[in-house]
Design a protein around this motif. Structure first.
Motif, short mmCIF file in Angstrom:
data_model
loop_
_atom_site.label_atom_id
_atom_site.label_comp_id
_atom_site.label_asym_id
_atom_site.label_seq_id
_atom_site.Cartn_x
_atom_site.Cartn_y
_atom_site.Cartn_z
N ILE A 28 0.84 -1.20 0.00
CA ILE A 28 0.00 0.00 0.00
C ILE A 28 0.87 1.25 0.00
CG2 ILE A 28 -1.74 1.30 1.29
CD1 ILE A 28 -2.76 -1.43 2.33
N GLY A 29 1.82 1.32 0.91
CA GLY A 29 2.65 2.51 1.04
C GLY A 29 3.61 2.72 -0.12
N MET A 30 4.23 1.66 -0.59
CA MET A 30 5.22 1.78 -1.67
C MET A 30 4.63 1.46 -3.04
SD MET A 30 8.52 -0.08 -0.05
CE MET A 30 8.74 -0.11 1.70
N GLY A 31 3.50 0.79 -3.08
CA GLY A 31 2.91 0.39 -4.36
C GLY A 31 3.66 -0.75 -5.02
N ALA A 32 4.36 -1.53 -4.25
CA ALA A 32 5.12 -2.65 -4.80
C ALA A 32 4.30 -3.93 -4.71
CB ALA A 32 6.43 -2.83 -4.02
N SER A 33 4.72 -4.93 -5.44
CA SER A 33 4.10 -6.25 -5.39
C SER A 33 5.16 -7.28 -5.74
CB SER A 33 2.93 -6.32 -6.38
OG SER A 33 3.41 -6.22 -7.70
N LEU A 34 4.79 -8.54 -5.71
CA LEU A 34 5.75 -9.58 -6.08
C LEU A 34 6.15 -9.47 -7.54
CD1 LEU A 34 4.37 -12.64 -4.10
CD2 LEU A 34 6.47 -11.37 -3.67
N ASN A 35 5.31 -8.88 -8.37
CA ASN A 35 5.63 -8.70 -9.79
C ASN A 35 6.44 -7.44 -10.05
OD1 ASN A 35 4.19 -11.02 -10.39
ND2 ASN A 35 2.29 -9.89 -10.68
N ASN A 36 6.42 -6.48 -9.13
CA ASN A 36 7.14 -5.23 -9.29
C ASN A 36 7.80 -4.86 -7.96
OD1 ASN A 36 8.11 -2.73 -10.02
ND2 ASN A 36 6.13 -1.72 -9.90
N LEU A 37 9.03 -5.26 -7.79
CA LEU A 37 9.74 -5.02 -6.54
C LEU A 37 10.64 -3.79 -6.59
CD1 LEU A 37 10.65 -8.70 -5.62
CD2 LEU A 37 8.98 -7.24 -4.50
N ASP A 38 10.62 -3.02 -7.68
CA ASP A 38 11.49 -1.86 -7.80
C ASP A 38 11.30 -0.84 -6.67
OD1 ASP A 38 12.72 -2.90 -10.03
OD2 ASP A 38 11.48 -1.80 -11.45
N PRO A 39 10.06 -0.49 -6.28
CA PRO A 39 9.93 0.45 -5.16
C PRO A 39 10.53 -0.09 -3.85
CG PRO A 39 7.85 0.28 -6.35
CD PRO A 39 8.76 -0.79 -6.88
N LEU A 40 10.41 -1.38 -3.63
CA LEU A 40 10.98 -1.98 -2.42
C LEU A 40 12.50 -1.94 -2.47
CD1 LEU A 40 10.62 -3.48 0.25
CD2 LEU A 40 10.43 -5.60 -1.06
N ARG A 41 13.08 -2.21 -3.62
CA ARG A 41 14.54 -2.16 -3.76
C ARG A 41 15.04 -0.73 -3.54
NH1 ARG A 41 13.63 -5.52 -8.81
NH2 ARG A 41 13.92 -7.64 -8.10
N SER A 42 14.33 0.24 -4.11
CA SER A 42 14.73 1.64 -3.92
C SER A 42 14.67 2.03 -2.44
CB SER A 42 13.81 2.57 -4.73
OG SER A 42 13.94 2.31 -6.10
N PHE B 238 20.01 -8.14 -4.58
CA PHE B 238 18.86 -8.25 -3.68
C PHE B 238 18.35 -9.67 -3.59
CE2 PHE B 238 17.99 -3.83 -2.95
CZ PHE B 238 18.58 -3.21 -4.03
N LYS B 239 17.88 -10.00 -2.40
CA LYS B 239 17.14 -11.24 -2.19
C LYS B 239 15.90 -10.84 -1.40
CE LYS B 239 17.45 -15.76 0.03
NZ LYS B 239 18.29 -16.61 0.89
N VAL B 240 14.73 -10.98 -2.02
CA VAL B 240 13.47 -10.59 -1.40
C VAL B 240 12.62 -11.83 -1.23
CG1 VAL B 240 11.40 -9.17 -1.63
CG2 VAL B 240 13.59 -8.32 -2.50
N GLU B 241 12.13 -12.03 -0.01
CA GLU B 241 11.28 -13.19 0.29
C GLU B 241 10.06 -12.72 1.05
OE1 GLU B 241 14.64 -16.67 0.89
OE2 GLU B 241 13.92 -15.58 2.65
N LEU B 242 8.95 -13.37 0.78
CA LEU B 242 7.73 -13.15 1.55
C LEU B 242 7.75 -14.15 2.69
CD1 LEU B 242 5.12 -11.49 1.60
CD2 LEU B 242 4.06 -13.26 0.22
N SER B 243 7.50 -13.69 3.91
CA SER B 243 7.55 -14.58 5.07
C SER B 243 6.48 -15.68 4.95
CB SER B 243 7.34 -13.79 6.37
OG SER B 243 6.05 -13.25 6.39
N GLU B 244 6.68 -16.73 5.73
CA GLU B 244 5.76 -17.88 5.66
C GLU B 244 4.33 -17.51 6.03
OE1 GLU B 244 7.27 -21.13 7.93
OE2 GLU B 244 9.16 -21.20 6.83
N ASP B 245 4.17 -16.58 6.98
CA ASP B 245 2.82 -16.17 7.35
C ASP B 245 2.25 -15.12 6.40
OD1 ASP B 245 4.38 -14.03 8.06
OD2 ASP B 245 3.73 -13.97 10.15
N GLY B 246 3.06 -14.62 5.45
CA GLY B 246 2.59 -13.68 4.44
C GLY B 246 2.43 -12.26 4.94
N LYS B 247 3.00 -11.93 6.10
CA LYS B 247 2.84 -10.59 6.67
C LYS B 247 4.05 -9.69 6.48
CE LYS B 247 -0.40 -12.04 10.24
NZ LYS B 247 -0.69 -12.10 11.68
N TRP B 248 5.20 -10.25 6.12
CA TRP B 248 6.44 -9.49 6.03
C TRP B 248 7.18 -9.78 4.73
CZ3 TRP B 248 7.31 -5.95 9.74
CH2 TRP B 248 6.62 -6.09 10.93
N TYR B 249 7.82 -8.75 4.20
CA TYR B 249 8.77 -8.90 3.10
C TYR B 249 10.15 -8.79 3.72
CZ TYR B 249 5.37 -8.40 -0.69
OH TYR B 249 4.35 -8.59 -1.58
#
Length: 178
Positions: free
Chosen positions: A68-82, A114-125
Motif C-alpha cells: 500500500i505505502g510503496m505500491g510494490a508487489s511480487l511482480n514489481n519489486l522496484d519500489p521496495l529495492r529503492s 537483492f534477495k526478497v522473500e515473503l515470510s511464511e505467514d505472508g505478513k512481512w517482506y
C-alpha cells in the motif's frame, strides 16, 4: 361570408403577432496565454569512491507498508529495492520491529544484489541486500564533456550486447567487469 371574415381575421392576427426577429451570430472564445519555458540541462559527471568492503543489509517490511505505502508487489519489486537502498544509505533507520539501526551513511550503493522473500505467514517482506557503499568524490564534479558522451555510448553498446547474449541463455548478470 362569416367564414371568409373569420379567415381574414385569423390571417390578420397571425400577421400582427408575427414579427421579424433579428438574429445576431456571435462566437466567444477565451484564450489562455500559456507561458512555457524550455530549459536545457547540462548533465554533471561525478566519480564514486567505494568507502568500504561489501556489506549486507537486512530488513523486514510489513506487507501493508510494501503493497500500500510503496505500491510494490511480487511482480514489481522496484519500489521496495529503492527503499532498501535508501534505508541502507541513511545514517539511521528503523526496522520492522521498531529497533533503530545505524545505516551505512553513504551516497550510493554499488553493485547491489537483492534477495526478497515473503515470510511464511505472508505478513512481512524480508529484504537482504549486499553491496558496496560509495560516496561522491567532491573534487570530481564537472559538466559533461564530449569525451564523456563517447564512453557512455561505448559502454551502452557493450553492456547491451552482453545482456542480450546472456538473456537468451537464461542467466542473470550481477556484475559486468571489463
Amino acid at each position: 361570408m362569416k367564414r371568409i371574415a373569420l379567415l381574414i381575421c385569423a390571417f390578420a392576427m397571425c400577421a400582427i403577432s408575427a414579427n421579424a426577429q433579428k438574429v445576431i451570430a456571435s462566437d466567444t472564445q477565451a484564450r489562455m496565454v500559456e507561458v512555457t519555458a524550455k530549459s536545457y540541462v547540462t548533465p554533471l559527471i561525478v566519480d564514486l569512491k567505494v568507502t568500504g568492503p561489501r556489506k549486507t543489509f537486512l530488513k523486514s517490511y510489513s506487507k501493508a507498508e510494501v503493497e500500500i505505502g510503496m505500491g510494490a508487489s511480487l511482480n514489481n519489486l522496484d519500489p521496495l529495492r529503492s527503499r532498501a537502498i535508501y534505508d541502507a544509505s541513511s545514517e539511521k533507520y528503523k526496522s520492522g520491529d521498531g529497533k533503530e539501526y545505524s545505516g551505512w551513511n553513504c551516497d550510493a550503493v554499488v553493485a547491489a544484489i537483492f534477495k526478497v522473500e515473503l515470510s511464511e505467514d505472508g505478513k512481512w517482506y524480508n529484504v537482504e541486500m549486499k553491496g558496496f557503499p560509495a560516496n561522491f568524490d567532491q573534487d570530481s564534479w564537472h559538466p559533461i564533456r564530449q569525451s564523456d558522451y563517447e564512453w557512455m555510448r561505448i559502454e551502452k553498446a557493450s553492456t547491451s550486447s552482453v545482456v542480450d547474449k546472456t538473456a537468451n541463455q537464461g542467466t542473470v548478470i550481477t556484475n559486468i567487469r571489463k
